[in-house]
Design a protein around this motif. Structure first.
Motif, PDB file in Angstrom:
ATOM      1  N   ARG A  77      -2.136  -5.131  -1.932  1.00  0.00           N
ATOM      2  CA  ARG A  77      -2.205  -3.795  -3.899  1.00  0.00           C
ATOM      3  C   ARG A  77      -3.094  -3.225  -3.517  1.00  0.00           C
ATOM      4  O   ARG A  77      -2.614  -2.502  -3.704  1.00  0.00           O
ATOM      5  CB  ARG A  77      -3.202  -5.291  -4.022  1.00  0.00           C
ATOM      6  N   LEU A  78      -4.875  -3.546  -2.776  1.00  0.00           N
ATOM      7  CA  LEU A  78      -5.408  -1.929  -2.252  1.00  0.00           C
ATOM      8  C   LEU A  78      -4.751  -1.294  -1.488  1.00  0.00           C
ATOM      9  O   LEU A  78      -4.419   0.473  -2.214  1.00  0.00           O
ATOM     10  CB  LEU A  78      -6.575  -2.393  -1.526  1.00  0.00           C
ATOM     11  N   GLN A  79      -3.907  -1.371  -0.320  1.00  0.00           N
ATOM     12  CA  GLN A  79      -2.728  -0.383   0.256  1.00  0.00           C
ATOM     13  C   GLN A  79      -1.680   0.241  -0.255  1.00  0.00           C
ATOM     14  O   GLN A  79      -1.873   1.584  -0.671  1.00  0.00           O
ATOM     15  CB  GLN A  79      -2.256  -0.734   1.605  1.00  0.00           C
ATOM     16  N   ASP A  80      -1.263  -0.410  -1.613  1.00  0.00           N
ATOM     17  CA  ASP A  80      -0.281   0.361  -2.307  1.00  0.00           C
ATOM     18  C   ASP A  80      -1.237   1.236  -2.987  1.00  0.00           C
ATOM     19  O   ASP A  80      -0.287   2.161  -3.603  1.00  0.00           O
ATOM     20  CB  ASP A  80       0.249  -0.829  -2.756  1.00  0.00           C
ATOM     21  N   ARG A  81      -2.256   0.530  -3.589  1.00  0.00           N
ATOM     22  CA  ARG A  81      -3.001   2.011  -4.934  1.00  0.00           C
ATOM     23  C   ARG A  81      -2.654   3.610  -3.594  1.00  0.00           C
ATOM     24  O   ARG A  81      -2.492   3.830  -4.329  1.00  0.00           O
ATOM     25  CB  ARG A  81      -3.613   0.921  -5.550  1.00  0.00           C
ATOM     26  N   ALA A 111      -1.740   6.254  -7.041  1.00  0.00           N
ATOM     27  CA  ALA A 111      -1.709   6.163  -8.476  1.00  0.00           C
ATOM     28  C   ALA A 111      -3.160   5.651  -8.985  1.00  0.00           C
ATOM     29  O   ALA A 111      -3.346   4.840  -9.294  1.00  0.00           O
ATOM     30  CB  ALA A 111      -0.730   5.253  -8.819  1.00  0.00           C
ATOM     31  N   ALA A 112      -4.405   6.197  -8.194  1.00  0.00           N
ATOM     32  CA  ALA A 112      -5.717   5.735  -8.718  1.00  0.00           C
ATOM     33  C   ALA A 112      -6.010   6.274  -9.391  1.00  0.00           C
ATOM     34  O   ALA A 112      -6.748   7.040  -9.596  1.00  0.00           O
ATOM     35  CB  ALA A 112      -6.587   5.522  -7.292  1.00  0.00           C
ATOM     36  N   ALA A 113      -6.727   5.514 -10.529  1.00  0.00           N
ATOM     37  CA  ALA A 113      -7.379   6.103 -11.736  1.00  0.00           C
ATOM     38  C   ALA A 113      -8.709   5.908 -11.452  1.00  0.00           C
ATOM     39  O   ALA A 113      -9.333   5.608 -10.310  1.00  0.00           O
ATOM     40  CB  ALA A 113      -7.230   4.487 -13.094  1.00  0.00           C
TER      41      ALA A 113
END
Length: 182
Positions: free
Chosen positions: A156-160, A165-167
């Motif tokens: 999930r971290l890698q996907d972000r 899409a990092a906020a």
């Protein structure tokens, strides 16, 4: 401390009779330069616990040697981890400061998008340097459960990170690269 002549004689006989088999075992398990240390620690334990050495002594001595080898391997693993961490830090310091800050901000932002459970597990391992088993202990879950959760959290971290899409939600701890989180 005065050493009893009987104990000295008993240990000498044990050492002379069992040295070669213990050395053979050590040579099979560790590199030649470390085998002497395994034998020395094994017989040092035998000396300290001479009254507990059973008859026949070889299985007991090989059990001690096995634990000595396991301790050496754990120490070598810790040393390798430390060397890798130092090497990663050197790369972090040598990189472009602007790129380094951008990467760190991206990782912080991506971590901010994860669930509290994912973020906690990743930071226990990435920032605090715990093993999966140790992190599981902290979280009160089984190591196998932590391992599965860690795999999913990393994904999930890698996907972000790859989606961009990092906020701007940023945790309180710096993390230099995504590799440290894994």
């Amino acid at each position: 401390m005065r050493i009893d002549d009987d104990a000295r004689g008993e240990f000498t006989a044990l050492y002379e009779a069992q040295y070669a088999p213990v050395l053979r075992y050590a040579l099979r398990e560790v590199p030649g330069h470390a085998a002497g240390d395994v034998v020395a620690e094994t017989f040092m334990t035998a000396w300290r616990r001479l009254s507990e050495v059973p008859d026949p002594p070889l299985p007991w001595l090989l059990g001690v040697a096995r634990r000595v080898v396991a301790n050496q391997r754990r120490g070598e693993t810790r040393l390798r981890r430390l060397q890798l961490a130092v090497g990663e830090h050197a790369v972090f310091v040598e990189g472009s400061p602007a790129e380094t800050l951008a990467e760190r901000d991206a990782v912080r932002a991506a971590l901010g998008l994860l669930s509290v459970a994912d973020r906690e597990l990743l930071t226990l391992i990435g920032w605090d340097g715990l093993s999966v088993r140790e992190a599981a202990q902290v979280l009160g879950i089984r190591a196998s459960t932590a391992s599965v959760r860690l795999h999913r959290a990393r994904r999930r971290l890698q996907d972000r990170l790859t989606s961009g899409a990092a906020a701007p939600t940023i945790p309180d701890h710096p993390l230099s690269t995504a590799e440290e989180a894994s």
